[in-house]
Design an enzyme around this catalytic site. Structure first.
Site, PDB file in Angstrom:
ATOM      1  N   HIS A  19       0.410  -1.618  -0.309  1.00 28.68           N
ATOM      2  CA  HIS A  19       0.172  -0.149   0.109  1.00 28.68           C
ATOM      3  C   HIS A  19       0.816   1.287  -0.207  1.00 28.68           C
ATOM      4  O   HIS A  19       2.231   1.122   0.568  1.00 28.68           O
ATOM      5  CB  HIS A  19      -0.416   0.058   1.622  1.00 28.68           C
ATOM      6  CG  HIS A  19       0.175  -0.187   2.468  1.00 28.68           C
ATOM      7  ND1 HIS A  19       0.539   1.042   3.511  1.00 28.68           N
ATOM      8  CD2 HIS A  19       0.514  -1.269   3.194  1.00 28.68           C
ATOM      9  CE1 HIS A  19       0.313   0.778   4.379  1.00 28.68           C
ATOM     10  NE2 HIS A  19       0.599   0.002   4.476  1.00 28.68           N
ATOM     11  N   ASP A  20       0.484   2.271  -1.179  1.00 30.93           N
ATOM     12  CA  ASP A  20       1.221   3.742  -0.840  1.00 30.93           C
ATOM     13  C   ASP A  20       1.931   3.605  -1.752  1.00 30.93           C
ATOM     14  O   ASP A  20       3.515   4.676  -1.147  1.00 30.93           O
ATOM     15  CB  ASP A  20       0.693   4.333   0.600  1.00 30.93           C
ATOM     16  CG  ASP A  20      -0.228   4.679   1.341  1.00 30.93           C
ATOM     17  OD1 ASP A  20      -0.989   5.149   1.123  1.00 30.93           O
ATOM     18  OD2 ASP A  20      -0.435   3.733   1.752  1.00 30.93           O
ATOM     19  N   GLY A  73       5.275  -1.621   2.124  1.00 31.09           N
ATOM     20  CA  GLY A  73       4.556  -0.521   2.048  1.00 31.09           C
ATOM     21  C   GLY A  73       4.701   1.323   1.917  1.00 31.09           C
ATOM     22  O   GLY A  73       6.352   1.187   3.053  1.00 31.09           O
TER      23      GLY A  73
END
Length: 259
Positions: A120-121, A138
């Site tokens: 994520h991100d 992430g």
């Protein structure tokens, strides 16, 4: 539009008329798929995915999937935004965002080999290659034209600078500066990514100057701040400016140089 009769396209998904979807694939409501994209069999495109033009999603890939984060709840999902002409091979897994408003971002012309993963991100630039099972935790940032070899694992919040190459089965726990070659159980700089620089059109003069900048930073005995100032004074160029900016903005520190 060519959609296999076994594919599931939920109401609310937006597909350009030229999109192709293979057998047993699922595209959720809210997903946006641009012109010329090809979705092969058994792929799943989650509803927070925004995809540009001419991307290829191969068998079993999952894009915009729920992050592997214990704090995640569906109401906190942020988008996965993908540019143009990316190629996601079999089993690739890319998480949606959770922490930043912009979510997970992937540029254009990236090649993701089988079972590679971005958490994520993450923020991914352009023209990068991720070999089989390369894994990004992430919040990882990858600049442009980076090559991550097979089974490379990148720690969360690390950055990989442009034109860098990381050798196979390497764990990256700190930032990898631009233009270098990294290797080791824990990644260390072992030289410059000369093959990558040649392939991308860097001249002998440019390559020699990059080498001189790193020699000054790593071997001169100067304090880092002094070495960076000297590098810009002695070797002014866009490449030097990139190296200096990358090092100055590092939050996790840099990988070490192998003697």
């Amino acid at each position: 539009m060519r959609i296999h009769p076994t594919a599931i396209i939920e109401a609310g998904a937006q597909l350009h008329d030229t999109v192709q979807v293979g057998a047993y694939s699922i595209i959720e409501a809210g997903a946006v798929i641009g012109a010329g994209c090809i979705i092969d069999s058994c792929a799943r495109i989650y509803g927070n995915t925004r995809m540009g033009m001419n991307n290829r999603v191969c068998h079993g890939a999952t894009l915009g999937v729920e992050p592997q984060d214990f704090t995640f709840t569906p109401d906190r999902a942020k988008p996965l935004t993908i540019g143009d002409r990316n190629h996601f091979k079999e089993g690739v897994n890319i998480s949606c965002g959770i922490k930043s408003d912009d979510g997970t971002r992937i540029g254009s012309d990236n090649y993701w080999m089988a079972f590679s993963h971005a958490g994520h991100d993450c923020v991914i630039g352009d023209h990068n290659i991720f070999a089989n099972t390369a894994t990004l935790a992430g919040h990882v940032t990858i600049e442009d034209r980076v090559f991550l070899s097979g089974q490379v694992a990148v720690h969360q919040f690390c950055r990989i600078g442009a034109y860098a190459m990381v050798a196979g089965v390497t764990g990256v726990a700190q930032d990898v500066p631009p233009f270098v070659l990294a290797d080791g159980h824990r990644a260390r700089m072992i030289g410059l990514n000369m093959v990558g620089l040649r392939r991308n059109g860097f001249t002998q003069i440019q390559r020699s100057q990059i080498k001189a900048v790193y020699r000054l930073i790593l071997r001169s005995g100067l304090r880092l701040a002094q070495a960076l100032i000297r590098a810009e004074q002695d070797y002014p160029s866009p490449e030097t400016a990139h190296i200096v900016q990358f090092i100055q903005s590092s939050q996790r520190g840099l990988i070490s140089f192998a003697d």
